[in-house]
Design a protein around this motif. Structure first.
Motif, PDB file in Angstrom:
ATOM      1  N   THR A 146      -6.770  27.688 -43.330  1.00 27.78           N
ATOM      2  CA  THR A 146      -5.366  27.497 -43.189  1.00 27.78           C
ATOM      3  C   THR A 146      -5.242  26.219 -42.103  1.00 27.78           C
ATOM      4  O   THR A 146      -6.219  25.772 -41.467  1.00 27.78           O
ATOM      5  CB  THR A 146      -4.873  28.840 -42.499  1.00 27.78           C
ATOM      6  N   ASP A 147      -3.752  25.846 -42.132  1.00 23.49           N
ATOM      7  CA  ASP A 147      -3.685  24.765 -41.112  1.00 23.49           C
ATOM      8  C   ASP A 147      -4.135  25.256 -39.637  1.00 23.49           C
ATOM      9  O   ASP A 147      -4.655  24.453 -38.690  1.00 23.49           O
ATOM     10  CB  ASP A 147      -2.146  24.526 -41.125  1.00 23.49           C
ATOM     11  N   GLU A 148      -3.626  26.458 -39.237  1.00 26.69           N
ATOM     12  CA  GLU A 148      -4.092  27.054 -38.023  1.00 26.69           C
ATOM     13  C   GLU A 148      -5.594  27.023 -37.763  1.00 26.69           C
ATOM     14  O   GLU A 148      -6.110  26.681 -36.670  1.00 26.69           O
ATOM     15  CB  GLU A 148      -3.659  28.365 -37.745  1.00 26.69           C
ATOM     16  N   GLU A 151      -6.579  23.372 -37.072  1.00 26.23           N
ATOM     17  CA  GLU A 151      -6.338  23.158 -35.592  1.00 26.23           C
ATOM     18  C   GLU A 151      -7.400  23.520 -34.809  1.00 26.23           C
ATOM     19  O   GLU A 151      -7.962  22.923 -33.684  1.00 26.23           O
ATOM     20  CB  GLU A 151      -5.027  23.638 -35.399  1.00 26.23           C
ATOM     21  N   GLY A 348      -8.350  21.861 -47.816  1.00 26.09           N
ATOM     22  CA  GLY A 348      -8.655  23.070 -46.746  1.00 26.09           C
ATOM     23  C   GLY A 348     -10.195  23.171 -46.550  1.00 26.09           C
ATOM     24  O   GLY A 348     -10.399  23.719 -45.362  1.00 26.09           O
ATOM     25  N   THR A 374      -7.990  17.164 -48.069  1.00 26.71           N
ATOM     26  CA  THR A 374      -6.521  17.163 -48.190  1.00 26.71           C
ATOM     27  C   THR A 374      -6.157  17.032 -49.525  1.00 26.71           C
ATOM     28  O   THR A 374      -6.943  16.944 -50.359  1.00 26.71           O
ATOM     29  CB  THR A 374      -5.808  16.089 -47.598  1.00 26.71           C
TER      30      THR A 374
END
Length: 391
Positions: A146-148, A151, A348, A374
């Protein structure tokens, strides 16, 4: 953003009522599915209707606050102590888990391949069907971040870069003794001293690690040699750092090769060639490409230059003798693989790109960055410069 567990529901289909993990938070699938970390084993049940935890009373309050579970139950809710006293640890636990499963109307389970055998047999004795799955369902779900999660990996890589700067700084500031060894403040600059600096820096950035590679000269010719003893001028020093963020549990991974002094013509040639292979691999990264495609791009560069690879010679002991990369997340080595059997890359996927060349008579060279696939290519999560000579 929560993980998408729909592929796990699809895997269960009509054959299984649920998926069960019995492990502590050090098991990455357990941590991922439950969203909870505990030092002692606990039970996580996934059903298409929700996620349910069975924990000790000690962990009950924290699990209710921190986990992603829809329900949290205690072992004491199912008279675990009485069952343990009457039947022993293994059977007592199985009877407790069986009662927990009955409350969630689960009669058939898929479990990881490394699920505890005693617990599985005990559940079967209680009438629960248990089958080990070998599709690595959760591991494949975990591979798409996920994007989180991206990060979290990026933050670990930022800490990694700080540690690499500290390590490179020690080498840059070192003096060269008459015998060619490096010294720092009058003492020999050793692999152990550089590792200490790396570990202290990572702790200050909220990360920890079990191992770090600081390998010089012939030691650098073994890709997994941790290195030991004094570092020497004019010889390659491979530094490979793979820290884990203590809060998020996500990893970083990066390798650089440094020479204090004048590298040999062969090492300089190897470095330039490895940088070319590194760029070729990055150019090959995109959704729909496979890990095998990326690996082939590296092998093509090396083989065109006359260097050996495992693709050309599966028994090779020198040259490019490992895969091009691997996934990074809650584990520092996870799916997908950038190897001859590497699967399709998807947006991802967080992967390393790490070509290298090795020969005990010469030393070793490796360059490694961490990138995320991506929708239209990749984003490099690593900003650290790629330079051979430190001055």
């Amino acid at each position: 953003m929560e993980p998408d567990f729909s592929p796990l529901a699809e895997f269960l289909g009509d054959e299984f009522d649920g998926y069960l993990i019995s492990a502590d938070g050090g098991d990455s699938n357990q941590l991922y599915l439950s969203g909870f970390d505990a030092p002692d084993p606990y039970v996580t049940l996934y059903t298409p209707e929700g996620i349910h935890l069975l924990v000790s009373t000690l962990e009950f309050g924290r699990a209710k606050k921190e986990s992603r579970a829809d329900t949290v139950s205690r072992l004491s809710d199912y008279d675990y102590r009485d069952k343990h006293a009457e039947h022993g640890a293994v059977v007592g636990k199985a009877k407790t888990v069986a009662a927990f499963l009955a409350d969630h109307e689960v009669d058939s389970l898929a479990v990881p391949a490394d699920f505890p055998l005693g617990t599985a047999d005990g559940l079967r004795d209680e009438g629960v069907a248990v089958e080990a799955e070998t599709d690595d369902v959760l591991t494949n779900i975990r591979a798409v971040k996920t994007d989180e999660e991206v990060e979290h990996v990026h933050a670990a890589q930022d800490a990694n870069e700080a540690a690499m700067r500290a390590a490179e700084g020690l080498i840059r500031d070192a003096d060269v003794a008459d015998d060619g060894t490096l010294t720092h403040e009058g003492d020999p600059l050793t692999s152990e001293r550089v590792r200490e600096e790396i570990e202290v820096t990572l702790l200050r950035h909220g990360c920890a690690l079990d191992e770090t590679i600081v390998a010089c000269g012939a030691d650098a010719a073994d890709p997994h040699d941790r290195g030991s003893g004094p570092l020497r001028a004019d010889e390659p020093v491979i530094i490979d750092i793979f820290p884990r963020d203590k809060e998020t549990k996500y990893n970083g991974d990066m390798t650089r090769t440094f020479v204090k002094g004048e590298p040999s013509p062969e090492i300089r040639e190897w470095f330039d060639l490895t940088e070319e292979a590194f760029e070729a691999a990055l150019d090959a990264v995109e959704p729909g490409a496979t890990g095998a495609d990326v690996h082939d791009a590296v092998c093509d560069v090396y083989e065109a230059a006359g260097e050996n690879t495992l693709r050309a010679d599966p028994s090779a002991e020198t040259g490019f003798i490992h895969s091009t990369g691997h996934g990074v997340g809650l584990d520092v080595h996870e799916l997908p693989s950038l190897s001859p059997s590497g699967e399709e890359l998807r947006p991802g996927h967080v992967i390393t790109i790490e070509p290298g060349l090795y020969d005990p008579d010469v030393g070793g060279v490796r360059i490694e960055d961490l990138v995320v696939v991506t929708e239209d290519g990749y984003e490099n999560l690593t900003e650290y410069p790629v330079e051979l000579v430190v001055e």
